[in-house]
Enzyme design. Structure first.
Site, short mmCIF file in Angstrom:
data_model
loop_
_atom_site.label_atom_id
_atom_site.label_comp_id
_atom_site.label_asym_id
_atom_site.label_seq_id
_atom_site.Cartn_x
_atom_site.Cartn_y
_atom_site.Cartn_z
N PRO A 53 0.86 -1.18 0.01
CA PRO A 53 0.02 -0.17 0.04
C PRO A 53 0.66 1.41 -0.01
O PRO A 53 1.98 1.29 0.74
CB PRO A 53 -0.86 -0.15 1.29
CG PRO A 53 -0.06 -0.84 2.25
CD PRO A 53 0.82 -2.05 1.21
N CYS B 114 2.95 29.14 -16.28
CA CYS B 114 2.49 29.51 -17.44
C CYS B 114 1.93 28.19 -18.61
O CYS B 114 2.65 27.87 -19.52
CB CYS B 114 3.90 30.07 -18.44
SG CYS B 114 4.59 31.70 -17.64
C1 LIG Z 1 3.86 -2.52 -8.15
C2 LIG Z 1 3.23 -1.26 -7.37
N1 LIG Z 1 2.84 -1.42 -6.21
C3 LIG Z 1 2.20 -0.50 -5.04
C4 LIG Z 1 2.21 0.60 -5.71
C5 LIG Z 1 1.25 1.52 -4.65
O1 LIG Z 1 -0.06 1.91 -5.16
P1 LIG Z 1 -1.20 2.65 -4.24
O2 LIG Z 1 -0.25 4.01 -3.80
O3 LIG Z 1 -2.32 3.01 -5.05
O4 LIG Z 1 -1.20 1.86 -2.93
C6 LIG Z 1 2.11 0.81 -7.00
C7 LIG Z 1 1.51 2.41 -7.64
O5 LIG Z 1 1.00 2.38 -8.59
C8 LIG Z 1 2.93 0.00 -7.94
O6 LIG Z 1 2.94 0.37 -9.20
#
Ligand SMILES: Cc1ncc(COP(=O)(O)O)c(C=O)c1O
Length: 414
Positions: free
Chosen positions: A274, A343
């Site tokens: 996350p 800009c």
């Molecule tokens: C491989 C991977 N893991 C985790 C994340 C974290 O995602 P989020 O910030 O939506 O939880 C991302 C973001 O896109 C990602 O590309």
């Protein structure tokens, strides 16, 4: 731990001593609330309690050292998307064995660094990358732990620029090729398949794409077991969205509940990556009104000292962020075009926003900017990067990244 509110825009940072911070560090500035990050991490960790699990905070959301350290102190692992993020994780005190390494175009130098460090897993994105990892690992007399990033052909129902799980996206390998690739990897000296990885997108506000992806991954794990390939973890990536506009989104508790059942049947450790859901609502961008102007019969502009250089999401994705006056003046609400000073006509934070009367010098907060805010800032128009401030235990706060100076900006130039 109380479940997170489903529909509140990140209001907690508004209770922070914003006047004092602005007076001290100036504007624009990012301000983060440590308590909000702790509470999000604690809620998700507790909700996953039923299954063996490991949270790997996605540094891409916000990789300022003090924020990364805070997550480590809470017990998180790290998800790095570049060797730069791996180095930041190490400097924040992470053990390489608690870092997973993801990324669609890892260079050989990046792979080599990860292999030599002995990261927990390299999430490989293609058959070619698996071969490059194997060759490098053998050259170093070691075996690399790998997971294959599987593309399940699932629509994350998010903005197309941050949806990554469709066949038409560049990420991972098609799920139907995965079984054969695992068999090949298991037979390749230098590779040890230890997990399976999926990440279908970011700012996902419906649980369906996440649970569908989990189901497909669990089926794959079962197929692999039949093939004699025993993994130790299932990595379902990140992606849970937050509510930027007050609409209802799944809480961290609901998210965890939706994922644990399927994975529990495998007996494997559930890994999640996350980012936004842990830090997004914990931050705001503190900015001052530079000018207010009104066209006859036309729009009224509030021009801020922050723009797309500090916060790119509105220009990049048309993203919505709540915008509030820090000390609202009395008077009827009025519609404003809230814009930055650059800009570019895409340098707009909000159109037709109802706000109390604004005057030059007023402080304005752009909410829910803890994720994909500071990390995407640029120095376009030779604008120095803004400072970042972390508030902890009520009103105590400290600068965790100072404002860039013009000398910093020019330091690399001849
Ligand atoms: C491989 C991977 N893991 C985790 C994340 C974290 O995602 P989020 O910030 O939506 O939880 C991302 C973001 O896109 C990602 O590309």
């Amino acid at each position: 731990m109380a479940p997170s509110a489903h529909s509140s825009v990140g209001a907690a940072p508004l209770a922070l001593p914003l006047d004092a911070i602005a007076a001290d560090v100036g504007t624009p500035a990012y301000v983060y609330d440590a308590a909000t990050i702790r509470s999000a991490y604690g809620e998700l960790d507790a909700a996953l309690g039923r299954v063996p699990h490991a949270l790997h905070y996605a540094l891409k959301a916000n990789s300022t050292l003090a924020i990364v350290r805070l997550l480590r102190e809470l017990g998180s692992g790290a998800d790095a998307n570049s060797v730069g993020e791996i180095e930041v994780a190490l400097r924040a005190g992470f053990d390489p064995a608690s870092v997973v390494f993801t990324g669609v175009g890892k260079t050989s130098a990046e792979l080599e660094r990860a292999i030599v460090l002995g990261v927990k897993t390299i999430n490989a994105e293609s058959p070619g990358e698996l071969q490059r990892i194997a060759t490098l690992a053998r050259a170093h007399g070691t075996t690399a732990r790998v997971a294959l990033r599987v593309n399940p052909d699932i629509d994350a129902l998010s903005h197309p620029h941050i949806s990554t799980g469709l066949r038409t996206n560049k990420f991972g390998v098609p799920i139907e090729s995965a079984r054969a690739l695992y068999r090949e990897a298991a037979a390749t000296p230098g590779l040890q398949p230890t997990g399976v990885h999926v990440h279908v997108g970011s700012q996902i506000t419906s649980l369906d794409p996440l649970t569908s992806a989990a189901r497909r991954i669990v089926e794959l794990v079962q197929d692999l077991r039949e093939d004699g390939i025993a993994l130790d973890h299932v990595d379902l990536g990140g992606g849970l969205g937050i509510s930027y506009d007050g609409s209802r989104v799944p809480s961290l508790t609901e998210y965890a509940a939706a994922l644990v059942d399927g994975v529990a049947s495998t007996g494997l450790t559930l890994v999640l990556e996350p980012g936004r859901a842990l830090v997004g609502a914990a931050g705001l961008l503190l900015t001052r009104v530079v000018d207010v102007k009104e066209y006859p019969g036309g729009p009224r502009f509030a021009i801020l000292d922050a723009g797309m250089t500090e916060l790119l999401r509105p220009a990049l994705y048309g993203a919505f962020h709540g915008i509030v006056a820090v000390a609202p003046r009395s008077g009827a609400l009025q519609p404003y075009e809230v814009v930055g000073p650059l800009c570019e006509s895409s340098d707009i934070f909000g159109r037709d926003r109802l706000l109390p009367p604004l005057q030059p010098g007023d402080l304005v907060a752009v909410l829910d900017t803890g994720a994909y805010g500071a990390v995407m800032a640029s120095t376009y128009n030779r604008r120095p990067l803004p400072p970042e401030v972390l508030v902890d235990e009520g009103a105590r706060w400290r600068v965790i990244r100072r404002r860039q100076t013009i000398d910093d900006l020019l330091a690399l130039e001849a």
